[in-house]
Design a protein around this motif. Structure first.
Motif, PDB file in Angstrom:
ATOM      1  N   TYR A  40      50.202  36.485  79.066  1.00  0.00           N
ATOM      2  CA  TYR A  40      49.327  36.022  80.048  1.00  0.00           C
ATOM      3  C   TYR A  40      50.318  35.347  81.212  1.00  0.00           C
ATOM      4  CZ  TYR A  40      45.446  38.486  77.468  1.00  0.00           C
ATOM      5  OH  TYR A  40      44.824  38.824  76.469  1.00  0.00           O
ATOM      6  N   GLY A  41      50.260  35.481  82.429  1.00  0.00           N
ATOM      7  CA  GLY A  41      50.821  34.923  83.677  1.00  0.00           C
ATOM      8  C   GLY A  41      49.290  33.781  83.884  1.00  0.00           C
ATOM      9  N   GLU A  42      49.504  33.133  84.449  1.00  0.00           N
ATOM     10  CA  GLU A  42      49.092  31.529  85.320  1.00  0.00           C
ATOM     11  C   GLU A  42      47.885  33.184  86.464  1.00  0.00           C
ATOM     12  OE1 GLU A  42      46.829  28.405  86.094  1.00  0.00           O
ATOM     13  OE2 GLU A  42      48.680  28.778  84.738  1.00  0.00           O
ATOM     14  N   ALA A  43      48.030  33.823  87.532  1.00  0.00           N
ATOM     15  CA  ALA A  43      47.896  34.399  87.776  1.00  0.00           C
ATOM     16  C   ALA A  43      46.344  35.059  86.744  1.00  0.00           C
ATOM     17  CB  ALA A  43      48.239  34.775  88.274  1.00  0.00           C
ATOM     18  N   ASP A  44      47.286  35.637  85.917  1.00  0.00           N
ATOM     19  CA  ASP A  44      46.212  36.570  85.340  1.00  0.00           C
ATOM     20  C   ASP A  44      44.765  36.017  84.128  1.00  0.00           C
ATOM     21  OD1 ASP A  44      47.307  39.297  85.440  1.00  0.00           O
ATOM     22  OD2 ASP A  44      48.774  38.529  83.516  1.00  0.00           O
ATOM     23  N   VAL A  45      45.186  34.212  84.213  1.00  0.00           N
ATOM     24  CA  VAL A  45      44.102  33.539  83.872  1.00  0.00           C
ATOM     25  C   VAL A  45      43.310  33.736  84.453  1.00  0.00           C
ATOM     26  CG1 VAL A  45      44.079  30.995  82.461  1.00  0.00           C
ATOM     27  CG2 VAL A  45      45.863  32.600  81.964  1.00  0.00           C
ATOM     28  N   GLN A  46      43.522  32.601  85.541  1.00  0.00           N
ATOM     29  CA  GLN A  46      42.847  32.173  87.412  1.00  0.00           C
ATOM     30  C   GLN A  46      42.005  33.363  87.560  1.00  0.00           C
ATOM     31  OE1 GLN A  46      42.779  29.131  87.216  1.00  0.00           O
ATOM     32  NE2 GLN A  46      42.573  28.948  89.101  1.00  0.00           N
ATOM     33  N   ARG A  47      42.437  35.097  87.020  1.00  0.00           N
ATOM     34  CA  ARG A  47      41.955  36.564  87.446  1.00  0.00           C
ATOM     35  C   ARG A  47      40.452  36.265  86.111  1.00  0.00           C
ATOM     36  NH1 ARG A  47      41.705  40.471  85.488  1.00  0.00           N
ATOM     37  NH2 ARG A  47      43.993  40.775  84.720  1.00  0.00           N
ATOM     38  N   GLU A  48      40.792  35.761  85.409  1.00  0.00           N
ATOM     39  CA  GLU A  48      39.995  35.712  84.368  1.00  0.00           C
ATOM     40  C   GLU A  48      38.844  34.697  84.080  1.00  0.00           C
ATOM     41  OE1 GLU A  48      38.360  38.138  80.756  1.00  0.00           O
ATOM     42  OE2 GLU A  48      39.696  37.995  82.037  1.00  0.00           O
ATOM     43  N   VAL A  49      39.137  34.146  84.744  1.00  0.00           N
ATOM     44  CA  VAL A  49      38.195  32.209  84.349  1.00  0.00           C
ATOM     45  C   VAL A  49      37.213  32.872  85.886  1.00  0.00           C
ATOM     46  CG1 VAL A  49      38.448  30.019  85.469  1.00  0.00           C
ATOM     47  CG2 VAL A  49      39.914  31.193  83.422  1.00  0.00           C
ATOM     48  N   THR A  50      37.846  33.338  87.069  1.00  0.00           N
ATOM     49  CA  THR A  50      37.161  33.486  87.689  1.00  0.00           C
ATOM     50  C   THR A  50      35.658  34.589  87.631  1.00  0.00           C
ATOM     51  OG1 THR A  50      38.887  33.177  89.430  1.00  0.00           O
ATOM     52  CG2 THR A  50      36.866  34.366  90.597  1.00  0.00           C
ATOM     53  N   GLU A  51      36.514  35.773  87.467  1.00  0.00           N
ATOM     54  CA  GLU A  51      35.143  36.940  86.906  1.00  0.00           C
ATOM     55  C   GLU A  51      34.256  36.410  85.703  1.00  0.00           C
ATOM     56  OE1 GLU A  51      35.985  40.474  84.201  1.00  0.00           O
ATOM     57  OE2 GLU A  51      37.954  40.002  85.640  1.00  0.00           O
ATOM     58  N   LEU A  52      34.733  35.359  84.923  1.00  0.00           N
ATOM     59  CA  LEU A  52      34.225  34.802  84.154  1.00  0.00           C
ATOM     60  C   LEU A  52      32.908  33.731  84.527  1.00  0.00           C
ATOM     61  CD1 LEU A  52      36.416  34.248  80.799  1.00  0.00           C
ATOM     62  CD2 LEU A  52      34.067  35.497  81.197  1.00  0.00           C
ATOM     63  N   GLU A  53      33.404  32.833  85.698  1.00  0.00           N
ATOM     64  CA  GLU A  53      32.900  31.959  86.351  1.00  0.00           C
ATOM     65  C   GLU A  53      31.850  32.623  87.149  1.00  0.00           C
ATOM     66  OE1 GLU A  53      35.351  29.499  88.599  1.00  0.00           O
ATOM     67  OE2 GLU A  53      34.766  28.238  86.714  1.00  0.00           O
ATOM     68  N   SER A  54      31.727  34.017  87.344  1.00  0.00           N
ATOM     69  CA  SER A  54      30.790  35.114  88.734  1.00  0.00           C
ATOM     70  C   SER A  54      29.641  36.286  87.921  1.00  0.00           C
ATOM     71  CB  SER A  54      32.027  36.411  89.188  1.00  0.00           C
ATOM     72  OG  SER A  54      31.084  37.248  89.880  1.00  0.00           O
ATOM     73  N   LYS A  55      30.305  35.958  86.366  1.00  0.00           N
ATOM     74  CA  LYS A  55      29.017  36.656  85.547  1.00  0.00           C
ATOM     75  C   LYS A  55      28.686  35.660  85.018  1.00  0.00           C
ATOM     76  CE  LYS A  55      32.122  40.643  83.853  1.00  0.00           C
ATOM     77  NZ  LYS A  55      32.588  40.580  82.281  1.00  0.00           N
ATOM     78  N   SER A  56      28.752  34.699  85.024  1.00  0.00           N
ATOM     79  CA  SER A  56      27.866  33.041  84.652  1.00  0.00           C
ATOM     80  C   SER A  56      26.518  32.686  85.537  1.00  0.00           C
ATOM     81  CB  SER A  56      28.982  31.766  83.841  1.00  0.00           C
ATOM     82  OG  SER A  56      27.262  30.859  83.322  1.00  0.00           O
ATOM     83  N   ALA A  57      27.400  33.296  86.668  1.00  0.00           N
ATOM     84  CA  ALA A  57      26.575  32.435  87.885  1.00  0.00           C
ATOM     85  C   ALA A  57      25.346  33.200  88.256  1.00  0.00           C
ATOM     86  CB  ALA A  57      27.005  32.563  88.805  1.00  0.00           C
ATOM     87  N   THR A  58      25.809  35.053  88.086  1.00  0.00           N
ATOM     88  CA  THR A  58      25.132  35.933  88.219  1.00  0.00           C
ATOM     89  C   THR A  58      23.905  35.787  87.452  1.00  0.00           C
ATOM     90  OG1 THR A  58      26.364  37.280  88.995  1.00  0.00           O
ATOM     91  CG2 THR A  58      24.422  38.879  87.888  1.00  0.00           C
ATOM     92  N   ALA A  59      24.338  35.547  85.874  1.00  0.00           N
ATOM     93  CA  ALA A  59      23.255  35.593  84.455  1.00  0.00           C
ATOM     94  C   ALA A  59      22.093  34.560  84.970  1.00  0.00           C
ATOM     95  CB  ALA A  59      24.085  35.635  83.710  1.00  0.00           C
ATOM     96  N   ALA A  60      22.657  33.040  85.821  1.00  0.00           N
ATOM     97  CA  ALA A  60      21.743  32.349  85.904  1.00  0.00           C
ATOM     98  C   ALA A  60      20.938  32.806  87.063  1.00  0.00           C
ATOM     99  CB  ALA A  60      22.615  31.247  85.709  1.00  0.00           C
TER     100      ALA A  60
END
Length: 113
Positions: free
Chosen positions: A16-36
């Protein structure tokens, strides 16, 4: 990890490249905020109080004279139902006027290249 194992993992799609990791982290944070927001207690408490408030208010409106006399002349179901409705509306208004703020992201110090 040896060079041979590292090379095998790259070919299998595990690199995984740095961009892939950043994209994954951003996606998970978005899902977490929606669940909250979905499971905010103010929404649950407000919704339940409004629902039960409507039921108890309707019961109070349709109470017989005997039921009112049993409560010493006070239409307790009507007053309790209206109080529950007001409390439920308060919680839902609070949710609308003060939504949950997104959690600030921890700032990582990136190494200077």
């Amino acid at each position: 990890m040896s060079d041979n194992e590292h090379s095998d993992r790259e070919h299998e799609g595990f690199h995984y490249g740095e961009a892939d990791v950043q994209r994954e982290v951003t996606e998970l944070e978005s899902k977490s905020a929606t669940a909250a927001r979905i499971f905010d207690l103010r929404r649950i408490i407000g919704g339940l109080f409004v629902l039960y408030g409507v039921i108890v208010t309707i019961t109070g409106i349709t109470d017989s004279r005997a039921a009112i006399d049993k409560a010493q002349g006070v239409n307790i179901n009507l007053w309790t139902g209206m109080g529950m409705l007001l409390l439920g509306i308060f919680f839902l208004a609070w949710l609308k006027l003060r939504p949950t703020a997104p959690q600030p992201l921890p700032q990582e110090d990136s190494p200077q290249e």
